[in-house]
Design an enzyme around this catalytic site. Structure first.
Site, PDB file in Angstrom:
ATOM      1  N   ARG A   1       0.825  -1.194   0.000  1.00  0.00           N
ATOM      2  CA  ARG A   1       0.000   0.000   0.000  1.00  0.00           C
ATOM      3  C   ARG A   1       0.864   1.250   0.000  1.00  0.00           C
ATOM      4  O   ARG A   1       1.975   1.237   0.508  1.00  0.00           O
ATOM      5  CB  ARG A   1      -0.815  -0.025   1.301  1.00  0.00           C
ATOM      6  CG  ARG A   1      -2.280   0.267   1.098  1.00  0.00           C
ATOM      7  CD  ARG A   1      -2.981   0.122   2.416  1.00  0.00           C
ATOM      8  NE  ARG A   1      -3.865   1.281   2.595  1.00  0.00           N
ATOM      9  CZ  ARG A   1      -4.152   1.799   3.746  1.00  0.00           C
ATOM     10  NH1 ARG A   1      -3.631   1.309   4.839  1.00  0.00           N
ATOM     11  NH2 ARG A   1      -4.978   2.810   3.833  1.00  0.00           N
TER      12      ARG A   1
ATOM     13  N   LYS B   1       1.111  -8.876  11.372  1.00  0.00           N
ATOM     14  CA  LYS B   1       0.629  -8.901   9.983  1.00  0.00           C
ATOM     15  C   LYS B   1       0.960 -10.231   9.312  1.00  0.00           C
ATOM     16  O   LYS B   1       2.104 -10.683   9.329  1.00  0.00           O
ATOM     17  CB  LYS B   1       1.261  -7.753   9.198  1.00  0.00           C
ATOM     18  CG  LYS B   1       0.755  -7.659   7.767  1.00  0.00           C
ATOM     19  CD  LYS B   1       1.199  -6.376   7.121  1.00  0.00           C
ATOM     20  CE  LYS B   1       0.837  -6.356   5.649  1.00  0.00           C
ATOM     21  NZ  LYS B   1       1.098  -5.063   5.026  1.00  0.00           N
TER      22      LYS B   1
ATOM     23  N   ARG C   1      -4.292   1.899  14.111  1.00  0.00           N
ATOM     24  CA  ARG C   1      -3.297   1.249  14.990  1.00  0.00           C
ATOM     25  C   ARG C   1      -3.942   0.912  16.322  1.00  0.00           C
ATOM     26  O   ARG C   1      -4.847   1.608  16.752  1.00  0.00           O
ATOM     27  CB  ARG C   1      -2.125   2.204  15.271  1.00  0.00           C
ATOM     28  CG  ARG C   1      -1.544   2.894  14.065  1.00  0.00           C
ATOM     29  CD  ARG C   1      -0.188   2.326  13.682  1.00  0.00           C
ATOM     30  NE  ARG C   1       0.269   2.856  12.408  1.00  0.00           N
ATOM     31  CZ  ARG C   1       1.050   3.928  12.281  1.00  0.00           C
ATOM     32  NH1 ARG C   1       1.446   4.596  13.362  1.00  0.00           N
ATOM     33  NH2 ARG C   1       1.443   4.331  11.109  1.00  0.00           N
TER      34      ARG C   1
END
Length: 320
Positions: free
Chosen positions: A117, A182, A317
Site C-alpha cells: 500500500r 501482519k 493502529r
C-alpha cells in the site's frame, strides 16, 4: 524478460530433496560446474537458503514445494498463469486488462518489484510466500468498488478457515493479522472511466514461511506456518482454495453489495471493541473500534459518540 529457466530447473531438482552435485546438475542442464555455481548464487540472491557440502553437492536448507500451474488450473475455472519470476503480479494483469477474462489469475514465486500500500515495496523471498493477483471486471463501475479490499479480506480468511487455519483476523482496511502481527496484505488497484465498467486487479501477498532473518521488514509479521490447526502447507491447494473462494465472494459482492459483508467482516475484525487510534495525516483520533458499516467505513466510538471514517490515507493502529 530475462530467461530464468536454468535457475528454475536447478531449484526444481533441489526441491526434490537430498544432495545434488554440481557435476550432476551441470550434465542435466548442459553447462559447466562453474556455471551451476553462478546460477546457485543467483538463486541465493532470491532469498533461497542453499548450502554446499564438499564432495556431496548442493542441498536446500529446508524443503520447498514449488507451485504447479497444471495442478491449480485443473481445479479452477479461472484462467491461471504462473510466472515464477515477475516484476509484480498486479502490474502484469493491469498491463493486460483489456484482453483478459474477468477472474483471470496471475501467480508468482518471486516478485522483483512487489508493491504494498502507498507505493511501499513488498519484500518477497522466493517460494516462501503466496503472491496471487486476480483481474475482475466490475460492471457496476468504480463507485461500487469502494469496499472491495474489505470483501477480499473476508474471502481470504474464509478460504483459510476452509483449510483449517484458525484465528486469522482482519485489520481495516486491507491486512490480515494473526496474534496482532501482519500475516498478509491486500492491494486493490483499478482503472476505468466514470460510467463504464471498472477494471480491478486484486493482489495479495501472504506470508507462509518467512524466516526471522528476512531483510527489510520493519513491522512484526506472522507466517501461516505458525497458525494453529494445520501441520503443513500445501501451496497448490492453498492457491486453488484462494482462487475458488475469491471468485465466489466477488460474485456474491456483485449481487448483494457491502451489506452482505458487514457481519462477515465484524466476526473477523482483529480490533473490534478494542482501543484504537486512526492516523489521518496530522490528525489522530482515538476511541474504541466498533467494526464497519455498510459503506465499508470503520466505526469508532469517540468522546463525541460513534463516528465513521472511510477511504484516503487512514492508518488504524492499536492504542494502548
Amino acid at each position: 524478460m530475462k530467461d530464468h529457466s536454468i535457475k528454475l530447473g536447478i531449484l526444481k531438482s533441489l526441491s526434490q530433496g537430498g544432495f545434488h552435485s554440481g557435476e550432476e546438475l551441470g550434465e542435466k542442464f548442459g553447462i559447466s560446474r562453474a556455471a551451476i555455481s553462478k546460477h546457485i548464487k543467483g538463486i541465493q540472491a532470491w532469498g533461497v537458503d542453499i548450502f554446499r557440502v564438499q564432495g556431496k553437492g548442493y542441498q536446500l536448507a529446508k524443503p520447498m514445494q514449488l507451485l504447479d500451474q497444471q495442478i491449480i488450473q485443473a481445479q479452477v475455472e479461472n484462467h491461471v498463469e504462473l510466472i515464477p519470476i515477475i516484476d509484480s503480479t498486479n502490474q502484469y494483469l493491469l498491463d493486460r486488462a483489456q484482453d483478459l477474462d474477468s477472474g483471470s489469475v496471475c501467480l508468482s514465486e518471486y516478485q522483483i518489484k512487489g508493491r504494498g500500500r502507498r507505493g511501499r515495496e513488498w519484500i518477497s523471498p522466493f517460494g516462501s510466500n503466496l503472491y496471487l493477483s486476480m483481474y475482475w471486471r466490475l460492471d457496476a463501475g468504480m463507485a461500487a468498488a469502494m469496499g472491495l479490499s474489505l470483501v477480499v479480506g473476508v474471502a481470504i480468511v474464509e478460504a483459510l478457515e476452509l483449510l483449517k487455519f484458525e484465528d486469522v483476523k482482519l485489520k481495516w482496511p486491507n491486512d490480515l493479522y494473526y496474534q496482532d502481527r501482519k500475516l498478509a496484505g491486500i492491494l486493490v488497484e483499478m482503472s476505468g472511466q466514470a460510467g463504464a465498467a471498472a477494471n480491478l486487479v486484486i493482489g495479495m501477498g501472504l506470508n507462509l514461511m518467512m524466516t526471522d532473518k528476512t531483510q527489510g521488514i520493519t513491522q512484526p509479521w506472522a507466517s501461516l506456518s505458525e497458525v494453529a490447526g494445520v501441520q503443513s502447507i500445501d501451496r497448490n491447494q492453498l492457491a486453488t482454495t484462494m482462487i475458488q473462494t475469491l471468485n465466489k465472494t466477488l460474485l456474491d459482492y456483485e449481487l448483494k453489495g457491502m451489506q452482505g459483508f458487514v457481519e462477515r467482516w465484524n466476526r473477523l475484525d482483529n480490533f473490534i471493541h478494542r482501543p484504537v487510534k486512526l492516523i489521518m495525516g496530522e490528525r489522530e483520533i482515538t476511541g474504541i473500534s466498533r467494526g464497519i458499516n455498510e459503506q465499508g467505513a470503520v466505526i469508532v466510538e469517540t468522546e463525541s459518540g460513534l463516528e465513521t471514517f472511510i477511504g484516503g490515507e487512514i492508518s488504524l493502529r492499536p492504542h494502548h
